[in-house]
Design an enzyme around this catalytic site. Structure first.
Site, PDB file in Angstrom:
ATOM      1  N   TYR A 141    -105.537   1.203  58.997  1.00 52.36           N
ATOM      2  CA  TYR A 141    -105.672  -0.169  58.498  1.00 52.36           C
ATOM      3  C   TYR A 141    -106.211  -0.108  57.080  1.00 52.36           C
ATOM      4  O   TYR A 141    -107.380   0.225  56.861  1.00 52.36           O
ATOM      5  CB  TYR A 141    -106.610  -0.955  59.410  1.00 52.36           C
ATOM      6  CG  TYR A 141    -106.802  -2.417  59.049  1.00 52.36           C
ATOM      7  CD1 TYR A 141    -106.036  -3.058  58.082  1.00 52.36           C
ATOM      8  CD2 TYR A 141    -107.763  -3.177  59.705  1.00 52.36           C
ATOM      9  CE1 TYR A 141    -106.225  -4.392  57.767  1.00 52.36           C
ATOM     10  CE2 TYR A 141    -107.963  -4.523  59.412  1.00 52.36           C
ATOM     11  CZ  TYR A 141    -107.193  -5.114  58.440  1.00 52.36           C
ATOM     12  OH  TYR A 141    -107.379  -6.427  58.134  1.00 52.36           O
ATOM     13  N   LYS A 148    -101.088  -0.310  58.550  1.00 50.05           N
ATOM     14  CA  LYS A 148    -101.167  -1.757  58.379  1.00 50.05           C
ATOM     15  C   LYS A 148    -101.621  -2.002  56.950  1.00 50.05           C
ATOM     16  O   LYS A 148    -102.763  -1.708  56.592  1.00 50.05           O
ATOM     17  CB  LYS A 148    -102.144  -2.386  59.371  1.00 50.05           C
ATOM     18  CG  LYS A 148    -102.330  -3.893  59.166  1.00 50.05           C
ATOM     19  CD  LYS A 148    -103.441  -4.458  60.031  1.00 50.05           C
ATOM     20  CE  LYS A 148    -103.666  -5.933  59.725  1.00 50.05           C
ATOM     21  NZ  LYS A 148    -104.814  -6.500  60.490  1.00 50.05           N
TER      22      LYS A 148
END
Length: 303
Positions: A139, A167
């Site tokens: 992330y 992400k």
């Protein structure tokens, strides 16, 4: 790897964790939020991410939420558990707990509070990945977590086979092209910042991990479906309608705003856990008006 491992395509809401008015974990309400999103057609769910208030929960509460998610959703859609801890050792323990509970994939965040060097990022992520057989998505959110997962770190993670996706929540959409130019298809990219989601899809992201989908899942699914079908006029129309709300995902009070939007839309409550407080005053009024305007002008979509 789990047979229900994510395809990393479509729409994955960053689901909220529900609390009672006194701040206690509300398992039933959390399960209802998750199953309602699945019923509305999302392709997967991220639990215990930022919107899931991961760092406001005790280790035992996190296990309870993961077990509740598996119980509620089963294998209807893949579940991705956020790994957001203060230390690498606690991240490894959580990772092992999640795998034992039956979660099929992980989303690893940098260690909380501490701002790491690229080498420390590599060691943190690679240690998590090597502690599990599950696929791991990284992330990257520099505004929120004060560090960017740069090329130096990603280069060194290339041999770690179960680090499979990123992400991408950097506000600059050029990052998608830079990553694809450097790594090709080595890392699957998921758009992670709501108000650059369509740009991310156009630039090579295969799916969207979304905050505001929790309040408007049907429109989120329709947006990505239109894009995938090449109906860019429809995708742009939904995106333009959605954009005032999508900007909320880039603010520091995104959790409170998204939960308030859920409450207005009858999908959850705005209860958050300290140190967060529900939105108040002018900010609260602004968000309510934005959500009500969106609800009263929802686009025509074909599901």
């Amino acid at each position: 790897m789990s047979l229900n491992a994510p395809s990393w395509t479509g729409v994955y809401p960053a689901a909220t964790t529900q609390f009672s008015p006194d701040g206690a974990l509300d398992v039933d309400a959390t399960q209802k939020v998750l199953t309602a999103l699945v019923d509305d057609g999302v392709d997967g769910l991220v639990v215990l991410g930022t919107c899931g208030e991961n760092n406001s929960l005790t280790p035992e509460e996190k296990r309870i939420v993961l077990k509740a998610a598996v119980e509620a959703v089963g294998t209807r859609v893949p579940l991705v558990a956020g790994v957001s801890e203060l230390t690498t050792a606690s991240a490894v323990q959580f990772t092992r707990d999640a795998e034992a509970i039956g979660i099929p994939a992980l989303m690893a965040l940098p260690a909380m509070v501490y701002v790491p060097t690229p080498e420390e990022l590599f060691v943190h992520f690679s240690t998590i990945a090597r502690a599990t057989s599950l696929p791991v998505m990284l992330y990257n959110n520099p505004p929120a977590y004060r560090v960017s997962i740069g090329f130096e770190t990603l280069d060194k993670l290339v041999p770690v086979e179960n680090v499979v996706a990123v992400k991408e929540s950097a506000p600059d959409p050029r990052r998608f092209t830079d990553l694809i130019n450097r790594y090709g298809d080595r890392y699957v990219l998921m758009a992670g910042l709501d108000d650059v989601a369509l740009e991310g899809l156009f630039l090579g992201a295969t799916g969207w991990i979304s905050g505001l989908t929790s309040a408007f899942p049907q429109e989120s699914v329709a947006l990505v479906k239109a894009f995938e079908q090449g109906d860019f006029e429809q995708a742009r129309a939904i995106y333009r309608w959605f954009m005032p709300l999508l900007h909320l995902d880039a603010e520091h009070d995104l959790v409170q705003s998204i939960k308030l939007a859920e409450q207005i839309m009858g999908r959850g409550t705005e209860h958050v856990r300290l140190p967060r407080l529900p939105l108040q005053g002018q900010r609260r009024a602004e968000v309510i008006q934005m959500v009500e305007n969106a609800a009263n002008n929802r686009p025509n979509i074909v599901r």
